[in-house]
Every structure is written in structure tokens, then in C-alpha cells.
Scaffold this motif. Structure first.
Motif, mmCIF file in Angstrom:
data_model
loop_
_atom_site.group_PDB
_atom_site.id
_atom_site.type_symbol
_atom_site.label_atom_id
_atom_site.label_comp_id
_atom_site.label_asym_id
_atom_site.label_seq_id
_atom_site.Cartn_x
_atom_site.Cartn_y
_atom_site.Cartn_z
ATOM 1 N N ILE A 183 0.872 -1.179 0.000
ATOM 2 C CA ILE A 183 0.000 0.000 0.000
ATOM 3 C C ILE A 183 0.907 1.226 0.000
ATOM 4 O O ILE A 183 1.736 1.384 0.897
ATOM 5 C CB ILE A 183 -0.922 0.023 1.230
ATOM 6 C CG1 ILE A 183 -1.778 -1.241 1.282
ATOM 7 C CG2 ILE A 183 -1.809 1.263 1.213
ATOM 8 C CD1 ILE A 183 -2.576 -1.389 2.561
ATOM 9 N N GLU A 184 0.772 2.062 -1.014
ATOM 10 C CA GLU A 184 1.628 3.242 -1.127
ATOM 11 C C GLU A 184 0.884 4.509 -0.707
ATOM 12 O O GLU A 184 -0.283 4.686 -1.030
ATOM 13 C CB GLU A 184 2.135 3.408 -2.563
ATOM 14 C CG GLU A 184 3.201 2.409 -2.958
ATOM 15 C CD GLU A 184 3.820 2.730 -4.316
ATOM 16 O OE1 GLU A 184 3.566 3.848 -4.832
ATOM 17 O OE2 GLU A 184 4.533 1.875 -4.865
ATOM 18 N N HIS A 185 1.596 5.357 0.017
ATOM 19 C CA HIS A 185 1.099 6.683 0.388
ATOM 20 C C HIS A 185 2.126 7.693 -0.110
ATOM 21 O O HIS A 185 3.326 7.534 0.136
ATOM 22 C CB HIS A 185 0.952 6.812 1.909
ATOM 23 C CG HIS A 185 0.097 5.749 2.536
ATOM 24 N ND1 HIS A 185 -1.212 5.951 2.881
ATOM 25 C CD2 HIS A 185 0.380 4.464 2.879
ATOM 26 C CE1 HIS A 185 -1.707 4.853 3.414
ATOM 27 N NE2 HIS A 185 -0.768 3.931 3.420
ATOM 28 N N ILE A 186 1.691 8.721 -0.801
ATOM 29 C CA ILE A 186 2.599 9.738 -1.332
ATOM 30 C C ILE A 186 2.211 11.103 -0.776
ATOM 31 O O ILE A 186 1.043 11.500 -0.858
ATOM 32 C CB ILE A 186 2.570 9.781 -2.871
ATOM 33 C CG1 ILE A 186 2.955 8.401 -3.446
ATOM 34 C CG2 ILE A 186 3.521 10.844 -3.405
ATOM 35 C CD1 ILE A 186 2.879 8.325 -4.949
ATOM 36 N N THR A 187 3.160 11.795 -0.189
ATOM 37 C CA THR A 187 2.920 13.124 0.360
ATOM 38 C C THR A 187 3.948 14.107 -0.206
ATOM 39 O O THR A 187 4.978 13.698 -0.759
ATOM 40 C CB THR A 187 3.018 13.122 1.898
ATOM 41 O OG1 THR A 187 4.382 12.845 2.291
ATOM 42 C CG2 THR A 187 2.095 12.078 2.513
ATOM 43 N N TYR A 211 5.695 6.388 0.948
ATOM 44 C CA TYR A 211 5.685 5.361 1.990
ATOM 45 C C TYR A 211 5.108 4.084 1.384
ATOM 46 O O TYR A 211 3.960 4.082 0.925
ATOM 47 C CB TYR A 211 4.828 5.782 3.179
ATOM 48 C CG TYR A 211 5.316 7.013 3.908
ATOM 49 C CD1 TYR A 211 6.253 6.913 4.943
ATOM 50 C CD2 TYR A 211 4.834 8.281 3.581
ATOM 51 C CE1 TYR A 211 6.697 8.049 5.621
ATOM 52 C CE2 TYR A 211 5.267 9.408 4.253
ATOM 53 C CZ TYR A 211 6.200 9.282 5.278
ATOM 54 O OH TYR A 211 6.625 10.398 5.945
ATOM 55 N N ALA A 212 5.881 3.016 1.387
ATOM 56 C CA ALA A 212 5.413 1.730 0.878
ATOM 57 C C ALA A 212 5.253 0.781 2.057
ATOM 58 O O ALA A 212 6.237 0.400 2.699
ATOM 59 C CB ALA A 212 6.406 1.157 -0.129
ATOM 60 N N VAL A 213 4.000 0.420 2.353
ATOM 61 C CA VAL A 213 3.702 -0.465 3.478
ATOM 62 C C VAL A 213 3.492 -1.870 2.917
ATOM 63 O O VAL A 213 2.543 -2.103 2.166
ATOM 64 C CB VAL A 213 2.441 0.001 4.236
ATOM 65 C CG1 VAL A 213 2.218 -0.862 5.469
ATOM 66 C CG2 VAL A 213 2.547 1.480 4.603
ATOM 67 N N ALA A 214 4.384 -2.796 3.260
ATOM 68 C CA ALA A 214 4.315 -4.168 2.730
ATOM 69 C C ALA A 214 3.575 -5.065 3.715
ATOM 70 O O ALA A 214 3.942 -5.140 4.892
ATOM 71 C CB ALA A 214 5.714 -4.703 2.472
ATOM 72 N N CYS A 215 2.549 -5.753 3.209
ATOM 73 C CA CYS A 215 1.691 -6.591 4.051
ATOM 74 C C CYS A 215 1.662 -8.030 3.544
ATOM 75 O O CYS A 215 1.942 -8.295 2.369
ATOM 76 C CB CYS A 215 0.256 -6.049 4.051
ATOM 77 S SG CYS A 215 0.104 -4.286 4.439
ATOM 78 N N ASP A 216 1.295 -8.949 4.440
ATOM 79 C CA ASP A 216 1.103 -10.327 4.007
ATOM 80 C C ASP A 216 -0.322 -10.498 3.481
ATOM 81 O O ASP A 216 -1.082 -9.521 3.392
ATOM 82 C CB ASP A 216 1.421 -11.322 5.128
ATOM 83 C CG ASP A 216 0.508 -11.164 6.350
ATOM 84 O OD1 ASP A 216 -0.596 -10.596 6.213
ATOM 85 O OD2 ASP A 216 0.896 -11.623 7.449
#
Length: 243
Positions: A183-187, A211-216
Motif C-alpha cells: 500500500i503506497e502513500h505519497i505526500t 511510503y510503501a507499506v508491505a503486508c502479508d
């Protein structure tokens, strides 16, 4: 320490079906084997097969016709291998292959944003790994990796040596799970004093932060990779098929 990694079953099925389509074994316009046929051939459960087929459909390799089944489209105009997303590139990047300088590697208190992304309490201990990336002797990026102490403990992620593998390999080995999605967030914001010095920019400069949030597969976050980019030195581009 050895970090052996075996792709999940659905990813193995995706790779094999892509190979068959690419080689012409499954020609464009031809029907794809049914779910039951694929289950029998590969010895996989139906949810695994359905997940793989869903990915192939979303990427444009196959198409579903209501009441008729799934058919081969062929190699998509925008194949996945040629449109590496920012977050995935950050997770797979090997420090030994880029011109970078390690700025920090150790335990810190998690900032509020990172705590929220990781689903932990504010100011919980995390391991931060931060590097300054350069291109043609010019600073172009500050890359930071944030992850729970329990995941980084005993791995190269907490050491001061350059990483020989991408962050994803170490996290998956330590966590005993596969990272399934990002899930990417760009600010956009102005730089801190430290960032002004490191990136050689003015205090009025615009910075892009990814911000790249890596999830299972369950949605549990395991690691956050942050990339701070001077706005005048980068352009973010993405390409994807229209469905």
C-alpha cells in the motif's frame, strides 16, 4: 545465515501460466484450462488457483467471458515486469548495487505515522535503516526502512553492512511469511534542516515522500519503506491497463 525463499504456490502457478502463454503453448484466443483441470495438474486447492487466475486477469494475460470461461489474451501491452512500481523497487533494491551511504542502522522510537502504518503503539521501538542514495555524485534520495525489532533482530537489517539482498528477502525469512501486497502513500512537504544538508536543497524546496507499506495476505503490515525525493530531480510515473 541462509535466506532461502520459495514463492507461494499461487505465484508459482502465475509464472508457469505466463510461460505457457509466452511460448505459444496457450495461444491467444484459446480457452484456458478450467479451474478443476489446473487443480488436478498442479495439485493446488481451488482458492490458490482462483487467486492466480485473478492476478492474470487483472494484469491482462487472460479474459473472462460470462458463461463461457477464461480465454488467453496473450502477453499484455504493459507486462508486469516492465512496470515495476515504486514500492516494489524499494523492497527489492540491493544496497550493494546502488551508490549509497548508510546513515543509520539501529533501534529508535517509531514516529506516529510509522506506528500507524505498522499497527503498533506510538513511540514503540522499531529498527530504522536509512541510506543516502546518489547518482552521478549528486544526492537524489533518502531511503528509510522501518520494521519491528523482532523482525530485524538477528538479521543483516540491523547491521551496518550493505545489504546483499532486498529488504523483502530478509523480512520474509525472519517473519516466516510471504509479503503479498504493498500500500503506497505519497505526500509532499518542505525538507527538514537535516534533509536540506543531505540532499543539498533549500528550505523552500518541495520533497516527495513515498511510503510503501508491505503486508502479508492477511493484511498484516511487516515493514515500511520510505523514500524522500527532491521534487525537481524526480518524476513519478505509473502505467496500467484500463478495465
Amino acid at each position: 545465515m541462509s535466506f532461502e525463499y520459495t514463492p507461494p504456490k499461487y505465484a508459482q502457478l502465475i509464472a508457469e501460466l505466463e510461460r505457457r502463454i509466452d511460448s505459444g503453448e496457450y495461444a491467444p484466443g484459446s480457452p484456458l484450462p478450467s479451474e478443476h483441470q489446473l487443480m488436478a495438474e498442479f495439485g493446488m486447492a481451488r482458492p490458490t488457483v482462483v487467486k492466480a487466475l485473478g492476478v492474470l486477469r487483472d494484469q491482462g494475460w487472460i479474459v473472462t467471458h460470462q458463461g463461457k470461461g477464461r480465454f488467453v489474451r496473450g502477453r499484455p501491452a504493459l507486462p508486469t515486469g516492465q512496470q515495476v512500481r515504486t514500492g516494489r523497487e524499494l523492497l527489492d533494491r540491493k544496497e550493494v548495487q546502488v551508490s549509497s551511504r548508510l546513515l543509520a542502522a539501529g533501534e529508535v522510537e517509531a514516529p506516529n505515522r510509522i506506528s500507524a502504518y505498522l499497527g503498533i503503539k506510538p513511540k514503540s521501538p522499531v529498527v530504522l535503516r536509512r541510506t543516502l542514495v546518489e547518482h552521478d555524485n549528486e544526492p537524489t534520495e533518502i531511503s528509510s526502512t522501518w520494521l519491528p525489532v523482532a523482525v530485524a533482530e538477528g538479521t543483516a537489517l540491523a547491521e551496518t553492512e550493505e545489504l546483499k539482498q532486498g529488504v523483502r528477502r530478509y523480512v520474509e525469512a525472519a517473519a516466516g511469511t510471504s509479503l503479498d501486497h504493498i500500500i503506497e502513500h505519497i505526500t509532499a512537504r518542505n525538507p527538514t534542516k537535516e534533509e536540506c544538508t543531505l540532499l543539498d536543497v533549500k528550505s523552500s524546496a518541495a520533497l516527495l515522500t513515498v511510503y510503501a507499506v508491505a503486508c502479508d495476505a492477511t493484511g498484516k503490515p511487516w515493514v515500511v519503506v520510505e523514500s524522500v525525493l527532491p521534487g525537481d530531480r524526480h518524476e513519478l510515473e505509473d502505467a496500467y491497463p484500463i478495465r
